[in-house]
Scaffold this active site. Sequence first.
Site, short mmCIF file in Angstrom:
data_model
loop_
_atom_site.label_atom_id
_atom_site.label_comp_id
_atom_site.label_asym_id
_atom_site.label_seq_id
_atom_site.Cartn_x
_atom_site.Cartn_y
_atom_site.Cartn_z
N PRO A 1 2.33 11.98 -8.65
CA PRO A 1 3.70 12.44 -8.34
C PRO A 1 4.77 11.52 -8.90
O PRO A 1 4.64 10.29 -8.77
CB PRO A 1 3.74 12.44 -6.80
CG PRO A 1 2.61 11.57 -6.37
CD PRO A 1 1.58 11.57 -7.45
N GLY B 1 7.96 9.29 -8.92
CA GLY B 1 8.63 8.57 -7.82
C GLY B 1 7.71 8.30 -6.66
O GLY B 1 8.15 7.91 -5.59
N GLY C 1 5.41 6.00 -6.37
CA GLY C 1 4.94 4.62 -6.24
C GLY C 1 3.65 4.36 -6.98
O GLY C 1 3.08 3.27 -6.88
N LEU C 2 3.17 5.35 -7.74
CA LEU C 2 1.90 5.17 -8.45
C LEU C 2 2.11 5.02 -9.96
O LEU C 2 1.17 5.21 -10.73
CB LEU C 2 0.95 6.34 -8.14
CG LEU C 2 0.54 6.48 -6.67
CD1 LEU C 2 -0.35 7.69 -6.46
CD2 LEU C 2 -0.18 5.22 -6.19
N GLY C 3 3.32 4.68 -10.35
CA GLY C 3 3.57 4.34 -11.76
C GLY C 3 3.57 5.53 -12.69
O GLY C 3 3.16 5.42 -13.86
N SER D 1 6.03 7.09 -14.19
CA SER D 1 6.87 6.96 -15.37
C SER D 1 6.25 6.02 -16.41
O SER D 1 6.24 6.30 -17.61
CB SER D 1 8.26 6.53 -14.89
OG SER D 1 8.79 5.51 -15.60
N ALA D 2 5.66 4.91 -15.95
CA ALA D 2 5.00 3.99 -16.90
C ALA D 2 3.79 4.65 -17.54
O ALA D 2 3.54 4.49 -18.74
CB ALA D 2 4.59 2.71 -16.18
N ALA D 3 3.02 5.40 -16.74
CA ALA D 3 1.84 6.08 -17.29
C ALA D 3 2.25 7.06 -18.38
O ALA D 3 1.63 7.14 -19.45
CB ALA D 3 1.08 6.80 -16.17
N ASP E 1 4.28 -2.32 -14.05
CA ASP E 1 3.78 -0.94 -14.12
C ASP E 1 3.27 -0.64 -15.53
O ASP E 1 2.22 -0.01 -15.70
CB ASP E 1 4.90 0.05 -13.77
CG ASP E 1 5.27 0.02 -12.30
OD1 ASP E 1 4.87 -0.92 -11.60
OD2 ASP E 1 5.97 0.94 -11.84
C1 MEV Z 1 7.52 -0.99 -8.97
O1 MEV Z 1 6.27 -0.35 -9.16
C2 MEV Z 1 7.32 -2.48 -8.85
C3 MEV Z 1 8.58 -3.26 -8.54
O2 MEV Z 1 8.19 -4.63 -8.35
C4 MEV Z 1 9.60 -3.16 -9.66
C5 MEV Z 1 9.17 -3.90 -10.93
O3 MEV Z 1 8.33 -4.80 -10.86
O4 MEV Z 1 9.72 -3.58 -11.97
C6 MEV Z 1 9.25 -2.79 -7.26
#
Ligand code: MEV
Length: 336
Positions: free
Chosen positions: A93, A95, A97-99, A101-103, A144
């Site tokens: 999903p 936003g 918290g599982l990255g 956008s980076a993936a 990420d």
């Molecule tokens: C986000 O997944 C991790 C944070 O530490 C932000 C970052 O490191 O860029 C909250």
Amino acid sequence: MTAVAAKGRGSGKIILTGEHAVVYGVKGIAAGIARGAHAHVELSDGPESRLTLGDRTVAADENGDDLARAFAALLGASAAGPPVVVNAVAEIPPGGGLGCSAALSVAIARAIDAAWSLEPDDQRVFERGMAWERVYHGNPSGIDTAAAMAGTFLVFERNVGHHTLYTAHDVWLAVAYSGSSASTKLMVDGVARIRTSRPELFEKFLNGVKSITDNAVYAIDAADAQTLGKLMDYNQMLLAGMMLSTDTIETMCKAARDAGALGAKLTGSGGGGSVIALGGMCPRGEANSEAERLANVIAERWSTAGFSAFATRIAATPAAGGVAPQPSDSSSEEHS
Ligand code: MEV
């Protein structure tokens, strides 16, 4: 469109210890997970590069919306090439918290570099990924992006680098999405405000996380899952003290501990997003371990409470000279 086509993948991530503190140079431990994103790229016959993600298609545009700007930044971050048509798919999903956008950025960067027949180059992929992340997150540490590329455990230190965390044991985690998302940028800005308004609290947070990460490295090395779980709980307390937790996250952590989790915490920027809980550790590749069973019990408990959850193995990474690391933690079935 020409026949040249290429594919790329990026891993989703969990942060075992150190989110937010890594922004300020403290070490953190992250891992890529099997679920992530994939991208398919073809060279375009048209004049501009286009990206389709879900039901949206954008042209690369430095003055466009976030997606168009992120795409333009990724393309412009390193070696250039002819226009491309990109199709990207996220398996986690946004936003959450599982990255996600980076993936996506790593999957797209890898596929584009392959379509342009560039030699694979981790530094270039990292630069492209970071250019994308800066559009969404302002001041990302890079943890990420590093996890999305590595697909395994790594120790990350901003401006110093990251290295694979070699272990002889697999780690089993349960992962669940809290159902609400928060902007990473806003959560990072919130911590920056605490840094200004309550510098002593902020210093305690950084020092606490530093010691948690150092000890977690030892605990993983020693296959001491009980200690690792306690360290995750401490990290969660520190994150809550920085206003990064929510009632739902606390309820989810408690439910996990009641189900037998050795430790539980939010993962990523908090304020919503996802929670991880430790099922345990087992020798590399062991099937039907107690750690796996417990991770599945926790995921089922969350799922019964209405959260989308799954159990995942972070595969042991043998030291240099052993079998090459693979982005291959193996998710069990979805509990939702
Ligand atoms: C986000 O997944 C991790 C944070 O530490 C932000 C970052 O490191 O860029 C909250």
